[in-house]
Design an enzyme around this catalytic site. Structure first.
Site, PDB file in Angstrom:
ATOM      1  N   ASP A 104       4.191  -5.955 -25.166  1.00  0.00           N
ATOM      2  CA  ASP A 104       2.981  -6.676 -24.740  1.00  0.00           C
ATOM      3  C   ASP A 104       2.237  -5.809 -23.725  1.00  0.00           C
ATOM      4  OD1 ASP A 104       3.537  -9.644 -25.841  1.00  0.00           O
ATOM      5  OD2 ASP A 104       5.414  -8.778 -25.100  1.00  0.00           O
ATOM      6  N   SER A 133       8.311 -18.719 -22.715  1.00  0.00           N
ATOM      7  CA  SER A 133       8.117 -18.268 -24.096  1.00  0.00           C
ATOM      8  C   SER A 133       9.203 -17.257 -24.436  1.00  0.00           C
ATOM      9  CB  SER A 133       6.724 -17.629 -24.232  1.00  0.00           C
ATOM     10  OG  SER A 133       6.591 -16.925 -25.443  1.00  0.00           O
ATOM     11  N   ASP A 134       9.232 -16.812 -25.686  1.00  0.00           N
ATOM     12  CA  ASP A 134      10.151 -15.736 -26.048  1.00  0.00           C
ATOM     13  C   ASP A 134       9.643 -14.392 -25.523  1.00  0.00           C
ATOM     14  OD1 ASP A 134       8.003 -15.882 -27.836  1.00  0.00           O
ATOM     15  OD2 ASP A 134       9.127 -14.882 -29.429  1.00  0.00           O
ATOM     16  N   HIS A 135       8.404 -14.354 -25.037  1.00  0.00           N
ATOM     17  CA  HIS A 135       7.833 -13.155 -24.417  1.00  0.00           C
ATOM     18  C   HIS A 135       7.515 -13.454 -22.957  1.00  0.00           C
ATOM     19  CE1 HIS A 135       6.584 -10.692 -28.088  1.00  0.00           C
ATOM     20  NE2 HIS A 135       7.167 -11.768 -28.573  1.00  0.00           N
ATOM     21  N   CYS A 136       7.529 -12.414 -22.139  1.00  0.00           N
ATOM     22  CA  CYS A 136       7.035 -12.528 -20.771  1.00  0.00           C
ATOM     23  C   CYS A 136       5.539 -12.212 -20.764  1.00  0.00           C
ATOM     24  CB  CYS A 136       7.759 -11.548 -19.855  1.00  0.00           C
ATOM     25  SG  CYS A 136       9.537 -11.797 -19.758  1.00  0.00           S
TER      26      CYS A 136
END
Length: 215
Positions: A104, A133-136
């Site tokens: 990201d 989320s599954d992402h930061c």
């Protein structure tokens, strides 16, 4: 600009990235779109989940085909990882066998913009019970000065560098060859399936469902 490129779903049979060609095509489109639409003397940002590691071909296309810079690299260099996905403390994606990744980004460009700070954020909800989320998230601060009155000649998009075209072409040609090979294997499996079904009894096609039925 903000975007989300195709995720790297691995083929379970071949361990191949089934969408690498799709993602490369998207990276080329993003590169061309930024080159052709950005205001020459204005600051500009590109953010999003690019599903691409910093060393992979898609990022090479963006870095070499545009004047974009990576906010994380500008403030941290390559010494710190800046992982945003599959981190060990993420309850949604910590089990990925490939380990943590930085996919990201906040990218920026322009003669009057400078990144002063960048960090990984939005890891866990305030209670700490689970992740957002599954992402930061990625947060970046910028200093933006007054744009120059007339853009320098170097600001104008010239021809796309041959290295960019070569990188994209190599990936796409390899992916087309892989897709062709997978299509051949699918046809072979279909033929073998039909052969096995035929051995069980004659096969006919029903008019309504067009499905194979053993007699």
């Amino acid at each position: 600009y903000t975007t989300h490129l195709a995720a790297a779903y691995t083929n379970e049979l071949t361990s191949e990235d089934a969408h690498s060609g799709h993602r490369m095509a998207q990276a080329v489109q993003l590169m061309q779109f930024v080159r052709n639409t950005r205001l020459l003397n204005a600051s500009h940002l590109v953010t999003g989940d690019l599903n691409t590691m910093p060393f992979e071909s898609g990022m090479s296309v963006l870095r070499e085909g545009t004047p974009l810079q990576d906010a994380w690299l500008e403030t941290h260099g390559e010494e710190e990882d800046g992982h945003t996905c599959h981190t060990p403390d993420n309850i949604y994606s910590c089990s990925d066998p490939e380990g943590p990744k930085r996919i990201d980004y906040v990218l920026f460009g322009g003669s009057s913009i400078k990144c002063t700070h960048c960090c990984v954020s939005l890891k866990r909800v305030p209670s700490g019970e689970f992740n957002f989320s599954d992402h930061c998230g990625v947060v970046a601060d910028f200093e933006i000065g007054r744009p120059v009155s007339s853009p320098d000649a170097s600001e104008y998009p010239g021809p796309i560098p041959s290295s960019v075209l070569s990188t994209a072409s190599d990936v796409l040609v390899e992916c087309i060859a892989g897709a062709t090979d997978r299509l051949k294997r699918c046809k072979l499996r279909l033929m073998l399936t039909m052969l096995v079904r035929f051995q069980d009894g004659p096969i006919r096609m029903t008019r309504k469902s067009k499905s194979m039925v053993s007699m």
